[in-house]
Design a protein around this motif. Structure first.
Motif, PDB file in Angstrom:
ATOM      1  N   LEU A   1       0.815  -1.215   0.000  1.00  0.00           N
ATOM      2  CA  LEU A   1       0.000   0.000   0.000  1.00  0.00           C
ATOM      3  C   LEU A   1       0.852   1.271   0.000  1.00  0.00           C
ATOM      4  O   LEU A   1       0.341   2.356   0.226  1.00  0.00           O
ATOM      5  CB  LEU A   1      -0.927   0.010   1.216  1.00  0.00           C
ATOM      6  N   GLY A   2       2.128   1.138  -0.210  1.00  0.00           N
ATOM      7  CA  GLY A   2       2.998   2.307  -0.259  1.00  0.00           C
ATOM      8  C   GLY A   2       3.775   2.560   1.012  1.00  0.00           C
ATOM      9  O   GLY A   2       4.405   3.591   1.160  1.00  0.00           O
ATOM     10  N   GLY A   3       3.694   1.655   1.968  1.00  0.00           N
ATOM     11  CA  GLY A   3       4.511   1.767   3.171  1.00  0.00           C
ATOM     12  C   GLY A   3       3.838   2.407   4.358  1.00  0.00           C
ATOM     13  O   GLY A   3       4.445   2.532   5.416  1.00  0.00           O
ATOM     14  N   SER A   4       2.585   2.825   4.220  1.00  0.00           N
ATOM     15  CA  SER A   4       1.889   3.387   5.376  1.00  0.00           C
ATOM     16  C   SER A   4       0.406   3.086   5.287  1.00  0.00           C
ATOM     17  O   SER A   4      -0.125   2.817   4.209  1.00  0.00           O
ATOM     18  CB  SER A   4       2.118   4.903   5.484  1.00  0.00           C
ATOM     19  N   ILE A   5      -0.239   3.128   6.449  1.00  0.00           N
ATOM     20  CA  ILE A   5      -1.660   2.833   6.527  1.00  0.00           C
ATOM     21  C   ILE A   5      -2.255   3.613   7.692  1.00  0.00           C
ATOM     22  O   ILE A   5      -1.600   3.816   8.707  1.00  0.00           O
ATOM     23  CB  ILE A   5      -1.905   1.312   6.700  1.00  0.00           C
ATOM     24  N   ARG A   6      -3.477   4.068   7.525  1.00  0.00           N
ATOM     25  CA  ARG A   6      -4.191   4.763   8.595  1.00  0.00           C
ATOM     26  C   ARG A   6      -5.247   3.812   9.140  1.00  0.00           C
ATOM     27  O   ARG A   6      -6.052   3.272   8.390  1.00  0.00           O
ATOM     28  CB  ARG A   6      -4.861   6.013   8.039  1.00  0.00           C
ATOM     29  N   VAL A   7      -5.225   3.592  10.442  1.00  0.00           N
ATOM     30  CA  VAL A   7      -6.110   2.629  11.081  1.00  0.00           C
ATOM     31  C   VAL A   7      -7.056   3.379  12.020  1.00  0.00           C
ATOM     32  O   VAL A   7      -6.604   4.134  12.893  1.00  0.00           O
ATOM     33  CB  VAL A   7      -5.310   1.577  11.883  1.00  0.00           C
ATOM     34  N   ILE A   8      -8.360   3.192  11.841  1.00  0.00           N
ATOM     35  CA  ILE A   8      -9.349   3.819  12.704  1.00  0.00           C
ATOM     36  C   ILE A   8      -9.192   3.252  14.108  1.00  0.00           C
ATOM     37  O   ILE A   8      -8.987   2.052  14.294  1.00  0.00           O
ATOM     38  CB  ILE A   8     -10.782   3.551  12.177  1.00  0.00           C
ATOM     39  N   VAL A   9      -9.314   4.112  15.112  1.00  0.00           N
ATOM     40  CA  VAL A   9      -9.072   3.717  16.499  1.00  0.00           C
ATOM     41  C   VAL A   9     -10.002   2.595  16.947  1.00  0.00           C
ATOM     42  O   VAL A   9      -9.628   1.771  17.767  1.00  0.00           O
ATOM     43  CB  VAL A   9      -9.185   4.941  17.433  1.00  0.00           C
ATOM     44  N   ASP A  10     -11.197   2.493  16.382  1.00  0.00           N
ATOM     45  CA  ASP A  10     -12.144   1.450  16.773  1.00  0.00           C
ATOM     46  C   ASP A  10     -11.656   0.045  16.401  1.00  0.00           C
ATOM     47  O   ASP A  10     -12.127  -0.944  16.949  1.00  0.00           O
ATOM     48  CB  ASP A  10     -13.505   1.686  16.117  1.00  0.00           C
ATOM     49  N   VAL A  11     -10.740  -0.042  15.471  1.00  0.00           N
ATOM     50  CA  VAL A  11     -10.214  -1.331  15.020  1.00  0.00           C
ATOM     51  C   VAL A  11      -9.209  -1.838  16.047  1.00  0.00           C
ATOM     52  O   VAL A  11      -8.489  -1.060  16.677  1.00  0.00           O
ATOM     53  CB  VAL A  11      -9.525  -1.162  13.641  1.00  0.00           C
ATOM     54  N   ALA A  12      -9.135  -3.141  16.208  1.00  0.00           N
ATOM     55  CA  ALA A  12      -8.144  -3.733  17.116  1.00  0.00           C
ATOM     56  C   ALA A  12      -6.746  -3.405  16.602  1.00  0.00           C
ATOM     57  O   ALA A  12      -6.397  -3.743  15.474  1.00  0.00           O
ATOM     58  CB  ALA A  12      -8.340  -5.239  17.200  1.00  0.00           C
ATOM     59  N   LEU A  13      -5.970  -2.736  17.408  1.00  0.00           N
ATOM     60  CA  LEU A  13      -4.644  -2.284  16.991  1.00  0.00           C
ATOM     61  C   LEU A  13      -3.531  -3.261  17.339  1.00  0.00           C
ATOM     62  O   LEU A  13      -2.373  -3.010  17.008  1.00  0.00           O
ATOM     63  CB  LEU A  13      -4.338  -0.920  17.632  1.00  0.00           C
ATOM     64  N   ASN A  14      -3.843  -4.371  17.991  1.00  0.00           N
ATOM     65  CA  ASN A  14      -2.807  -5.302  18.440  1.00  0.00           C
ATOM     66  C   ASN A  14      -1.860  -5.752  17.328  1.00  0.00           C
ATOM     67  O   ASN A  14      -0.645  -5.761  17.537  1.00  0.00           O
ATOM     68  CB  ASN A  14      -3.423  -6.517  19.129  1.00  0.00           C
ATOM     69  N   PRO A  15      -2.369  -6.128  16.146  1.00  0.00           N
ATOM     70  CA  PRO A  15      -1.424  -6.546  15.098  1.00  0.00           C
ATOM     71  C   PRO A  15      -0.459  -5.433  14.705  1.00  0.00           C
ATOM     72  O   PRO A  15       0.723  -5.684  14.450  1.00  0.00           O
ATOM     73  CB  PRO A  15      -2.325  -6.920  13.921  1.00  0.00           C
ATOM     74  N   PHE A  16      -0.936  -4.219  14.676  1.00  0.00           N
ATOM     75  CA  PHE A  16      -0.090  -3.091  14.310  1.00  0.00           C
ATOM     76  C   PHE A  16       0.908  -2.771  15.421  1.00  0.00           C
ATOM     77  O   PHE A  16       2.052  -2.428  15.163  1.00  0.00           O
ATOM     78  CB  PHE A  16      -0.950  -1.874  13.977  1.00  0.00           C
ATOM     79  N   LYS A  17       0.473  -2.910  16.664  1.00  0.00           N
ATOM     80  CA  LYS A  17       1.368  -2.687  17.802  1.00  0.00           C
ATOM     81  C   LYS A  17       2.497  -3.721  17.812  1.00  0.00           C
ATOM     82  O   LYS A  17       3.618  -3.433  18.186  1.00  0.00           O
ATOM     83  CB  LYS A  17       0.601  -2.733  19.129  1.00  0.00           C
ATOM     84  N   ARG A  18       2.180  -4.962  17.382  1.00  0.00           N
ATOM     85  CA  ARG A  18       3.221  -5.993  17.301  1.00  0.00           C
ATOM     86  C   ARG A  18       4.300  -5.588  16.297  1.00  0.00           C
ATOM     87  O   ARG A  18       5.483  -5.821  16.522  1.00  0.00           O
ATOM     88  CB  ARG A  18       2.627  -7.350  16.919  1.00  0.00           C
ATOM     89  N   LEU A  19       3.885  -4.965  15.183  1.00  0.00           N
ATOM     90  CA  LEU A  19       4.873  -4.504  14.209  1.00  0.00           C
ATOM     91  C   LEU A  19       5.770  -3.430  14.819  1.00  0.00           C
ATOM     92  O   LEU A  19       6.962  -3.373  14.533  1.00  0.00           O
ATOM     93  CB  LEU A  19       4.195  -3.966  12.948  1.00  0.00           C
ATOM     94  N   GLU A  20       5.187  -2.580  15.652  1.00  0.00           N
ATOM     95  CA  GLU A  20       6.000  -1.583  16.367  1.00  0.00           C
ATOM     96  C   GLU A  20       6.993  -2.274  17.287  1.00  0.00           C
ATOM     97  O   GLU A  20       8.165  -1.891  17.348  1.00  0.00           O
ATOM     98  CB  GLU A  20       5.115  -0.647  17.189  1.00  0.00           C
ATOM     99  N   ASP A  21       6.537  -3.297  18.004  1.00  0.00           N
ATOM    100  CA  ASP A  21       7.417  -4.028  18.922  1.00  0.00           C
ATOM    101  C   ASP A  21       8.587  -4.688  18.176  1.00  0.00           C
ATOM    102  O   ASP A  21       9.687  -4.775  18.711  1.00  0.00           O
ATOM    103  CB  ASP A  21       6.637  -5.091  19.692  1.00  0.00           C
TER     104      ASP A  21
END
Length: 73
Positions: free
Chosen positions: A18-38
């Motif tokens: 998708l071009g290296g970035s994505i915007r995720v609505i706060v209502d969505v479960a963010l755990n998978p994205f937080k794992r990428l941060e970790d």
């Protein structure tokens, strides 16, 4: 169901596609994205309604490596 590691790999490749970035609505479960941060593969920036995740250099390199591995297989 894929393992969490496989889900991380797929997510980083999807964000890369998708071009290296994505915007995720706060209502969505963010755990998978937080794992990428970790893992150091993404960096998140919060706004009031969404979190914008951008791949780090390590994330881009991981996505490229994973794509190449899948092409070879």
């Amino acid at each position: 169901m894929p393992s969490p590691e496989e889900q991380d790999k797929q997510l980083v490749m999807d964000i890369y596609a998708l071009g290296g970035s994505i915007r995720v609505i706060v209502d969505v479960a963010l755990n998978p994205f937080k794992r990428l941060e970790d893992l150091g593969w993404a960096k998140g920036r919060s706004t009031k309604k969404a979190v914008h995740f951008t791949l780090t250099r390590a994330g881009v390199q991981a996505a490229k490596r994973l794509r190449e591995q899948r092409r070879v297989a």
